[in-house]
Design a protein around this motif. Sequence first.
Motif, PDB file in Angstrom:
ATOM      1  N   LEU A  62     -22.766  12.109 -13.201  1.00 34.86           N
ATOM      2  CA  LEU A  62     -22.100  13.272 -12.913  1.00 34.86           C
ATOM      3  C   LEU A  62     -20.650  13.473 -13.571  1.00 34.86           C
ATOM      4  O   LEU A  62     -20.065  14.469 -13.893  1.00 34.86           O
ATOM      5  CB  LEU A  62     -21.720  13.410 -11.266  1.00 34.86           C
ATOM      6  CG  LEU A  62     -22.916  14.181 -10.542  1.00 34.86           C
ATOM      7  CD1 LEU A  62     -22.761  14.162  -9.048  1.00 34.86           C
ATOM      8  CD2 LEU A  62     -23.041  15.618 -11.099  1.00 34.86           C
ATOM      9  N   LYS A  63     -20.238  12.168 -13.789  1.00 30.41           N
ATOM     10  CA  LYS A  63     -18.610  11.926 -14.343  1.00 30.41           C
ATOM     11  C   LYS A  63     -19.004  12.711 -15.827  1.00 30.41           C
ATOM     12  O   LYS A  63     -17.882  13.260 -16.184  1.00 30.41           O
ATOM     13  CB  LYS A  63     -18.136  10.651 -14.442  1.00 30.41           C
ATOM     14  CG  LYS A  63     -16.689  10.477 -14.518  1.00 30.41           C
ATOM     15  CD  LYS A  63     -15.669  11.196 -13.732  1.00 30.41           C
ATOM     16  CE  LYS A  63     -14.354  10.948 -14.254  1.00 30.41           C
ATOM     17  NZ  LYS A  63     -13.392  11.376 -13.190  1.00 30.41           N
ATOM     18  N   LEU A  64     -19.922  12.032 -16.420  1.00 29.19           N
ATOM     19  CA  LEU A  64     -20.261  12.391 -17.724  1.00 29.19           C
ATOM     20  C   LEU A  64     -20.502  13.835 -17.943  1.00 29.19           C
ATOM     21  O   LEU A  64     -20.048  14.603 -18.942  1.00 29.19           O
ATOM     22  CB  LEU A  64     -21.272  11.598 -18.534  1.00 29.19           C
ATOM     23  CG  LEU A  64     -21.717  11.817 -19.859  1.00 29.19           C
ATOM     24  CD1 LEU A  64     -20.750  11.440 -20.702  1.00 29.19           C
ATOM     25  CD2 LEU A  64     -22.929  10.883 -20.050  1.00 29.19           C
ATOM     26  N   ILE A  65     -21.342  14.466 -17.199  1.00 27.19           N
ATOM     27  CA  ILE A  65     -21.676  16.028 -17.038  1.00 27.19           C
ATOM     28  C   ILE A  65     -20.617  16.879 -16.721  1.00 27.19           C
ATOM     29  O   ILE A  65     -20.423  17.873 -17.414  1.00 27.19           O
ATOM     30  CB  ILE A  65     -22.785  16.327 -16.093  1.00 27.19           C
ATOM     31  CG1 ILE A  65     -24.037  15.574 -16.281  1.00 27.19           C
ATOM     32  CG2 ILE A  65     -23.059  17.621 -15.961  1.00 27.19           C
ATOM     33  CD1 ILE A  65     -25.158  15.611 -15.204  1.00 27.19           C
ATOM     34  N   ARG A  66     -19.562  16.352 -15.979  1.00 25.89           N
ATOM     35  CA  ARG A  66     -18.474  17.237 -15.885  1.00 25.89           C
ATOM     36  C   ARG A  66     -17.442  17.195 -16.904  1.00 25.89           C
ATOM     37  O   ARG A  66     -16.901  17.987 -17.119  1.00 25.89           O
ATOM     38  CB  ARG A  66     -17.607  16.569 -14.692  1.00 25.89           C
ATOM     39  CG  ARG A  66     -18.377  16.822 -13.236  1.00 25.89           C
ATOM     40  CD  ARG A  66     -18.514  18.074 -12.760  1.00 25.89           C
ATOM     41  NE  ARG A  66     -17.251  18.871 -12.704  1.00 25.89           N
ATOM     42  CZ  ARG A  66     -17.206  20.014 -12.367  1.00 25.89           C
ATOM     43  NH1 ARG A  66     -18.192  20.901 -12.417  1.00 25.89           N
ATOM     44  NH2 ARG A  66     -15.978  21.056 -12.464  1.00 25.89           N
ATOM     45  N   GLN A  67     -17.480  16.194 -17.759  1.00 27.49           N
ATOM     46  CA  GLN A  67     -16.550  15.920 -18.930  1.00 27.49           C
ATOM     47  C   GLN A  67     -17.262  16.966 -20.118  1.00 27.49           C
ATOM     48  O   GLN A  67     -16.303  17.370 -20.715  1.00 27.49           O
ATOM     49  CB  GLN A  67     -16.468  14.494 -19.272  1.00 27.49           C
ATOM     50  CG  GLN A  67     -15.560  13.577 -18.529  1.00 27.49           C
ATOM     51  CD  GLN A  67     -15.706  12.292 -18.889  1.00 27.49           C
ATOM     52  OE1 GLN A  67     -16.525  11.644 -19.815  1.00 27.49           O
ATOM     53  NE2 GLN A  67     -15.096  11.351 -18.295  1.00 27.49           N
ATOM     54  N   ARG A  68     -18.431  16.910 -20.055  1.00 26.70           N
ATOM     55  CA  ARG A  68     -19.091  17.524 -21.067  1.00 26.70           C
ATOM     56  C   ARG A  68     -19.102  19.698 -20.793  1.00 26.70           C
ATOM     57  O   ARG A  68     -19.562  20.020 -21.760  1.00 26.70           O
ATOM     58  CB  ARG A  68     -20.443  17.057 -21.687  1.00 26.70           C
ATOM     59  CG  ARG A  68     -20.090  15.849 -22.132  1.00 26.70           C
ATOM     60  CD  ARG A  68     -21.260  15.124 -22.622  1.00 26.70           C
ATOM     61  NE  ARG A  68     -21.506  14.182 -23.568  1.00 26.70           N
ATOM     62  CZ  ARG A  68     -22.052  13.221 -24.154  1.00 26.70           C
ATOM     63  NH1 ARG A  68     -23.388  13.746 -24.171  1.00 26.70           N
ATOM     64  NH2 ARG A  68     -21.864  12.075 -24.543  1.00 26.70           N
ATOM     65  N   SER A  69     -19.236  19.571 -19.565  1.00 33.81           N
ATOM     66  CA  SER A  69     -19.758  20.700 -19.090  1.00 33.81           C
ATOM     67  C   SER A  69     -18.555  21.350 -18.093  1.00 33.81           C
ATOM     68  O   SER A  69     -18.518  20.692 -17.130  1.00 33.81           O
ATOM     69  CB  SER A  69     -20.961  21.030 -18.561  1.00 33.81           C
ATOM     70  OG  SER A  69     -21.286  22.249 -18.251  1.00 33.81           O
TER      71      SER A  69
END
Length: 379
Positions: A62-69
Amino acid sequence: MHWLTKHKVVIGINLLLFSLILLVSFIWEFSPLRVEGVDSERLIHYTIHIILLPLLIIYLPLKLIRQRSNSGKKAYFAGLILCVLAGLASATYTHTVSVPGSFLFKIEGGTKQVTDPDYDHSGENNSYMTFTISTSIKGYDKPLGPAYFYVEAFLHSIFYCFYMLCYLQAYGIMHKHKLKEKLKQQQLDVLQYQLNPHFLFNSLNSIRGMLYEDVSEAKKLLLEFRQLFKHHFDNKQHCIALKQELLLCRHYLKLEKVRFEERLNVDLKVPSECEIMLVPSMSIFTLIENAIKHGIGQIPSGGTIAISVAKQDKKLSITVSNPINKTARQADGTRTGLANLEARLALLYRDNFTINSERSDDQFSVELQIPLKKDKTGE
């Protein structure tokens, strides 16, 4: 140690969860109350279920998803999928590495025995399934069918959904707070940009007036002007130490002293312990500039600007007083400085400041009170 600051919320939450896991992992004897020891197997299984799996399968993706979107809908949808995967991983763990029921809750069911008090002798309602909160990891007494695995995976997924929603809610609150801080900084920058041309215009007016009277004195003004701007632009923080603010004011007063000569006098009273306190940049400068323009500049014989700083309870009190000529025409000006100062104070301190003015027949004073805060960078 940057990663500690970056992940401080998650680290704090997981430390709290681990403390609770450690608490339930103790073997308590309540009569009399004492601790028999720590069930290390329970501690390991609970830590894997409640800390390790959500960190690896939910938090990091989720951290990665929040950074990219920046899409909240995508994050929630991805979070639901990750929760299902975490539930399957948790149920798989309990049915392979651990024992079924090693999670905080377990599913039990089967067929009631004839000896059970609630046995239905008609034979129609003797199947049962129960959901229990347990601190035991002994597993189930009866053989398990595949249905137990899917029911456990579903219930574990619900637990991880709660974890995911708490994380996204905390992230949303932090993100909103960061946006507010960023907006506040941008507003302060805009006000600072408004103040610089205003300050530049007033200073250049002083130099222009001296060019027609004394070229050598005009050169002195330009040197002070250079020092003034160098000091101002070297300190780009919105709050600086009082000592730095007073240095800026001294450069400005030297510049104005050349213009007003003996008409301008300054009485400065600042205790040494106050010099390390933080004040808004160009705050005292603005009050002094106003005192010169609307006070000293309107009196043919000039006068004294009194500047005093003191601690009052948990506030830093700054007072600037100047003589006035009540019969003189009010000096022209855009009043940018004072309006700018009040706007910056509201952004920096919200309602935790006061700025009061008092006028008598021949005297005008402004008192500014702001919260006490030390400049840690200068210590």
